[in-house]
Scaffold this motif. Structure first.
Motif, mmCIF file in Angstrom:
data_model
loop_
_atom_site.group_PDB
_atom_site.id
_atom_site.type_symbol
_atom_site.label_atom_id
_atom_site.label_comp_id
_atom_site.label_asym_id
_atom_site.label_seq_id
_atom_site.Cartn_x
_atom_site.Cartn_y
_atom_site.Cartn_z
ATOM 1 N N MET A 217 10.714 -31.990 -17.415
ATOM 2 C CA MET A 217 9.473 -31.228 -17.280
ATOM 3 C C MET A 217 8.981 -30.737 -18.635
ATOM 4 N N PRO A 218 7.681 -30.627 -18.815
ATOM 5 C CA PRO A 218 7.168 -29.913 -19.988
ATOM 6 C C PRO A 218 7.433 -28.423 -19.866
ATOM 7 N N LEU A 219 7.346 -27.707 -20.970
ATOM 8 C CA LEU A 219 7.684 -26.290 -20.983
ATOM 9 C C LEU A 219 6.844 -25.491 -19.993
ATOM 10 N N ALA A 220 5.546 -25.741 -19.948
ATOM 11 C CA ALA A 220 4.673 -24.953 -19.070
ATOM 12 C C ALA A 220 5.102 -25.085 -17.613
ATOM 13 N N ALA A 221 5.414 -26.306 -17.180
ATOM 14 C CA ALA A 221 5.847 -26.507 -15.802
ATOM 15 C C ALA A 221 7.201 -25.856 -15.550
ATOM 16 N N SER A 222 8.077 -25.900 -16.541
ATOM 17 C CA SER A 222 9.395 -25.280 -16.400
ATOM 18 C C SER A 222 9.283 -23.764 -16.255
ATOM 19 N N VAL A 223 8.455 -23.157 -17.087
ATOM 20 C CA VAL A 223 8.282 -21.712 -17.020
ATOM 21 C C VAL A 223 7.695 -21.299 -15.671
ATOM 22 N N GLU A 224 6.757 -22.087 -15.172
ATOM 23 C CA GLU A 224 6.160 -21.777 -13.861
ATOM 24 C C GLU A 224 7.188 -21.925 -12.745
ATOM 25 N N LEU A 225 8.018 -22.976 -12.806
ATOM 26 C CA LEU A 225 9.056 -23.151 -11.790
ATOM 27 C C LEU A 225 10.063 -22.014 -11.852
ATOM 28 N N ASP A 226 10.425 -21.589 -13.065
ATOM 29 C CA ASP A 226 11.328 -20.451 -13.221
ATOM 30 C C ASP A 226 10.734 -19.194 -12.587
ATOM 31 N N ALA A 227 9.459 -18.962 -12.825
ATOM 32 C CA ALA A 227 8.806 -17.760 -12.300
ATOM 33 C C ALA A 227 8.812 -17.758 -10.770
ATOM 34 N N ASN A 228 8.484 -18.917 -10.178
ATOM 35 C CA ASN A 228 8.488 -19.011 -8.721
ATOM 36 C C ASN A 228 9.887 -18.806 -8.148
ATOM 37 N N THR A 229 10.870 -19.397 -8.801
ATOM 38 C CA THR A 229 12.246 -19.259 -8.320
ATOM 39 C C THR A 229 12.713 -17.816 -8.404
ATOM 40 N N GLN A 230 12.453 -17.155 -9.530
ATOM 41 C CA GLN A 230 12.892 -15.769 -9.685
ATOM 42 C C GLN A 230 12.193 -14.844 -8.691
ATOM 43 N N ALA A 231 10.920 -15.096 -8.428
ATOM 44 C CA ALA A 231 10.202 -14.258 -7.463
ATOM 45 C C ALA A 231 10.846 -14.351 -6.084
ATOM 46 N N LEU A 232 11.257 -15.567 -5.706
ATOM 47 C CA LEU A 232 11.926 -15.730 -4.415
ATOM 48 C C LEU A 232 13.285 -15.043 -4.403
ATOM 49 N N LEU A 233 14.065 -15.219 -5.470
ATOM 50 C CA LEU A 233 15.396 -14.614 -5.519
ATOM 51 C C LEU A 233 15.323 -13.092 -5.585
ATOM 52 N N MET A 234 14.259 -12.559 -6.171
ATOM 53 C CA MET A 234 14.108 -11.100 -6.225
ATOM 54 C C MET A 234 13.866 -10.485 -4.855
ATOM 55 N N ASN A 235 13.513 -11.330 -3.889
ATOM 56 C CA ASN A 235 13.394 -10.877 -2.501
ATOM 57 C C ASN A 235 14.712 -11.024 -1.744
ATOM 58 N N GLY A 236 15.748 -11.537 -2.416
ATOM 59 C CA GLY A 236 17.004 -11.822 -1.737
ATOM 60 C C GLY A 236 17.936 -10.631 -1.662
ATOM 61 N N GLU A 237 18.949 -10.764 -0.816
ATOM 62 C CA GLU A 237 19.919 -9.691 -0.632
ATOM 63 C C GLU A 237 20.809 -9.493 -1.858
ATOM 64 N N ASP A 238 21.135 -10.572 -2.557
ATOM 65 C CA ASP A 238 22.041 -10.432 -3.698
ATOM 66 C C ASP A 238 21.410 -9.616 -4.823
ATOM 67 N N TYR A 239 20.127 -9.760 -5.012
ATOM 68 C CA TYR A 239 19.437 -9.003 -6.056
ATOM 69 C C TYR A 239 19.474 -7.503 -5.736
ATOM 70 N N ARG A 240 19.231 -7.180 -4.456
ATOM 71 C CA ARG A 240 19.307 -5.775 -4.041
ATOM 72 C C ARG A 240 20.745 -5.262 -4.112
ATOM 73 N N GLU A 241 21.697 -6.153 -3.774
ATOM 74 C CA GLU A 241 23.105 -5.767 -3.814
ATOM 75 C C GLU A 241 23.548 -5.446 -5.235
ATOM 76 N N PHE A 242 23.069 -6.210 -6.224
ATOM 77 C CA PHE A 242 23.425 -5.887 -7.600
ATOM 78 C C PHE A 242 22.989 -4.465 -7.952
ATOM 79 N N HIS A 243 21.753 -4.115 -7.590
ATOM 80 C CA HIS A 243 21.251 -2.775 -7.934
ATOM 81 C C HIS A 243 22.048 -1.691 -7.230
ATOM 82 N N ALA A 244 22.371 -1.941 -5.956
ATOM 83 C CA ALA A 244 23.159 -0.959 -5.210
ATOM 84 C C ALA A 244 24.551 -0.800 -5.818
#
Length: 257
Positions: A217-244
């Motif tokens: 992938m070119p950099l722009a597409a990679s950064v966009e894919l990273d952003a989408n992936t992180q947004a989904l994972l930030m809604n996950g239980e493991d992300y909340r569990e880390f903070h707790a």
């Protein structure tokens, strides 16, 4: 196959033939990876070999001899099947660790290459032997994967010449993740697998998926894919569990979701 605490261990078991692969062995490994990927109960996989080595590649009699009698359509089906094993190793949603001792040659070298981690002891030696039997060095995805692991220069040498690479050089050029003491590759691979299995499985799965997807992938597409992936994972239980866990001053209890 042995399975416990989220870790599956698959050991190639034809020690009298240096674990040479048969048609059935390729198909079994491909199908097992697909099954484990669907089940979602395995969080790490260790691949090893029984006896004196990891895997000497395709069985000369049972595969090379048999392919001489095949027509082009049958040969294409066979080569696609072997490539499906590599795709399954790269696309399965859990880390794969190759525990290498002794020889990893031909298809055995590519299977180890397709793993996420390669742990080896000093006896390990790799050889991409395809040109030495009159075939292209770019077999089973080797010409795609190897330059991305060791660079184009080293990959050209290894795939063109089929020279043997011992553990010390393999580590120097980046082919190995770690070299252990003699006879300890399987022990270290099991330790790493246990560590991964106890960790945030979904985060590992997505990291593996992005590492594979973003190779082309070119950099722009990679950064966009990273952003989408992180947004989904930030809604996950493991992300909340880390903070707790952080605020509660305790280790996180990862759930893999």
């Amino acid at each position: 196959m042995d399975r416990r605490d989220g870790v599956a261990t698959v050991t190639l078991d034809r020690p009298e033939k240096l674990n040479a692969l048969t048609f059935g062995a390729y198909a079994d490994l491909r199908d097992l990876l697909a099954e484990l990927s669907r089940e979602r109960s395995v969080r790490a996989l260790v691949l090893g070999g029984e006896g004196r080595g990891f895997c000497s590649g395709g069985d000369v009699d049972e595969i090379i001899g048999a392919t001489l009698a095949m027509d082009t359509a049958q040969l294409l089906d066979f080569n696609r099947m072997t490539g499906q094993v590599v795709r399954a190793l790269r696309e399965c949603p859990f880390p794969v660790i190759a525990a290498v001792h002794g020889v990893a040659a031909g298809a055995g070298a590519v299977i180890a290459l397709a793993a996420d981690f390669r742990i080896a002891d000093p006896s390990a030696r790799f050889a991409f032997l395809f040109t030495r039997v009159g075939l292209s060095g770019g077999d089973m995805g080797a010409a795609y994967l190897l330059p991305r692991v060791v660079g184009l220069g080293h990959a050209t040498r290894l795939l063109m010449l089929g020279e043997q690479v011992r553990a010390a050089e393999a580590e120097r050029i980046g082919l190995l993740s770690e070299v252990t003491e003699e006879g300890k590759a399987h022990v270290r691979a099991a330790e790493l697998a246990a560590h991964l299995a106890a960790g945030p499985a979904l985060a590992y799965a997505q990291t593996k998926a992005l590492l594979t997807a973003e190779l082309d992938m070119p950099l722009a597409a990679s950064v966009e894919l990273d952003a989408n992936t992180q947004a989904l994972l930030m809604n996950g239980e493991d992300y909340r569990e880390f903070h707790a866990a952080f605020t509660g001053k305790r280790p996180p209890r990862w759930k893999g979701r």
